[in-house]
Design a protein around this motif. Structure first.
Motif, PDB file in Angstrom:
ATOM      1  N   ASN A   1       0.841  -1.184   0.000  1.00  0.00           N
ATOM      2  CA  ASN A   1       0.000   0.000   0.000  1.00  0.00           C
ATOM      3  C   ASN A   1       0.886   1.247   0.000  1.00  0.00           C
ATOM      4  O   ASN A   1       1.211   1.805   1.036  1.00  0.00           O
ATOM      5  N   TYR A   2       1.263   1.658  -1.231  1.00  0.00           N
ATOM      6  CA  TYR A   2       2.248   2.741  -1.371  1.00  0.00           C
ATOM      7  C   TYR A   2       1.802   4.035  -0.687  1.00  0.00           C
ATOM      8  O   TYR A   2       2.582   4.721  -0.069  1.00  0.00           O
ATOM      9  N   ARG A   3       0.549   4.324  -0.845  1.00  0.00           N
ATOM     10  CA  ARG A   3       0.049   5.571  -0.292  1.00  0.00           C
ATOM     11  C   ARG A   3       0.235   5.619   1.234  1.00  0.00           C
ATOM     12  O   ARG A   3       0.712   6.586   1.800  1.00  0.00           O
ATOM     13  N   LYS A   4      -0.114   4.494   1.850  1.00  0.00           N
ATOM     14  CA  LYS A   4       0.000   4.427   3.306  1.00  0.00           C
ATOM     15  C   LYS A   4       1.476   4.463   3.730  1.00  0.00           C
ATOM     16  O   LYS A   4       1.834   5.110   4.721  1.00  0.00           O
ATOM     17  N   GLN A   5       2.304   3.767   2.944  1.00  0.00           N
ATOM     18  CA  GLN A   5       3.740   3.776   3.246  1.00  0.00           C
ATOM     19  C   GLN A   5       4.296   5.201   3.180  1.00  0.00           C
ATOM     20  O   GLN A   5       5.058   5.625   4.049  1.00  0.00           O
ATOM     21  N   LEU A   6       3.855   5.910   2.158  1.00  0.00           N
ATOM     22  CA  LEU A   6       4.337   7.270   1.960  1.00  0.00           C
ATOM     23  C   LEU A   6       3.937   8.172   3.131  1.00  0.00           C
ATOM     24  O   LEU A   6       4.725   8.967   3.635  1.00  0.00           O
ATOM     25  N   LEU A   7       2.703   7.996   3.554  1.00  0.00           N
ATOM     26  CA  LEU A   7       2.219   8.798   4.680  1.00  0.00           C
ATOM     27  C   LEU A   7       3.047   8.523   5.930  1.00  0.00           C
ATOM     28  O   LEU A   7       3.403   9.437   6.667  1.00  0.00           O
TER      29      LEU A   7
END
Ligand SMILES: Nc1ncnc2c1ncn2[C@@H]1O[C@H](COP(=O)(O)OP(=O)(O)OP(=O)(O)O)[C@@H](O)[C@H]1O
Ligand SMILES: [Mg+2]
Length: 294
Positions: free
Chosen positions: A87-93
């Protein structure tokens, strides 16, 4: 009614009755389904379109009171859609949130945990706390690389994630793979599976299926319907009518209040069972004429 089993059924007879109780009239399918639940082997179900391959998996899940996890295959299907994805988005956050004062090492350890994993059907199926029925529908639409990946999951019931390690199965699913034979599957896959060939049903069997779906249709009309469908299948058509079309036709005739299938009603409703221009002409000529004479 078969008692609702939460564990594996104890005989072929039990599977037969169980499938019937949820509206699926099995042929050879109950024996293979029984063996699949006992041996823990996947079943490869092959046969022409519309003969009940997908429905077998759905009905089996209903009877076994298990969730159905479905992976619909298509050209270009890859691991990210079948197994798992980060989950790239969550990782980025998380990286942003921790940006100040934290080293990469710490963040990295953080963002490759299960919390950041998006489960796709194959992973869902083996990670489930309660055993499920896994339907891998139309496997012949994928390529051989995908098949190879699948083999690993199906034989070891585990998934290796480079950043995380091995994810072992919590429970073992009953697995059904279906194929329309648009390409030959690899021997390696076949070797690991039990095999079920579903064909167009025998007349009495199809009659029973049609009657189950349209109990209000007059029996003599239903019988004539499956006889005609049988005749139509013998012609050399682009796409012979399947069980699905027989059921649709029965429903249409019931709606129209048909008391017989004469030449007129046959021509009027022909497009419910035959769906190619050239097939329509051939069937109208060959079968329509027979009905006029009969
Ligand atoms: N043995 C059966 N008992 C009851 N209904 C059946 C049986 N076989 C098929 N049917 C009915 O026929 C319809 C078509 O079946 P299904 O969708 O499973 O076909 P399929 O073999 O998966 O076709 P495709 O290859 O096009 O996906 C279903 O709606 C199902 O209700
Ligand atoms: Mg199907």
């Amino acid at each position: 009614m078969a008692a609702a089993p939460t564990t594996a059924p104890d005989s072929v007879q039990a599977v037969e009755e169980g499938l019937r109780s949820v509206g699926y009239l099995p042929s050879a399918s109950s024996l293979v389904s029984f063996l699949a639940t006992k041996l823990g082997k996947p079943v490869l179900v092959e046969g022409p379109a519309g003969v009940g391959k997908t429905q077998l998996a759905k009905s089996l899940a209903e009877y076994l009171q298990r969730d159905l996890v479905r992976l619909q295959c298509y050209e270009g299907l890859d691991e990210a859609k079948a197994l798992y994805e980060w989950n790239y988005r969550k990782q980025l956050l998380r990286i942003q949130a921790e940006a100040q004062g934290t080293g990469w090492e710490d963040v990295q350890e953080d963002i490759f945990g299960e919390e950041f994993l998006l489960e796709r059907p194959l992973m869902t199926a083996i990670a489930s706390e309660t055993p499920v029925v896994l339907l891998i529908d139309e496997i012949d639409k994928t390529d051989q690389e995908f098949e190879a990946m699948l083999l690993e999951v199906l034989s070891d019931f585990q998934i290796s994630i480079p950043e995380l390690g091995r994810v072992e199965a919590r429970t073992q699913p009953v697995v059904l793979l279906t194929s329309n034979n648009t390409r030959e599957l690899t021997e390696a896959l076949k070797r690991r599976c039990l095999y079920l060939w579903l064909d167009y049903p025998a007349l009495e069997h199809e009659l029973a299926i049609v009657r189950l779906h349209t109990p209000d249709l007059d029996e003599t009309v239903a019988r004539k319907l499956v006889e005609i469908v049988g005749m139509v299948r013998e012609l050399d058509l682009k796409k012979p009518p399947s069980i699905a079309e027989s059921i649709d036709w029965a429903r249409a005739l019931l709606l129209l209040g048909a008391e017989d299938i004469d030449e007129r009603i046959f021509r009027e409703t022909l497009s419910v069972i035959v769906k190619h221009r050239t097939d329509l002409d051939l069937v109208a000529e060959r079968v329509g004429v027979k009905l006029t004479q009969g």
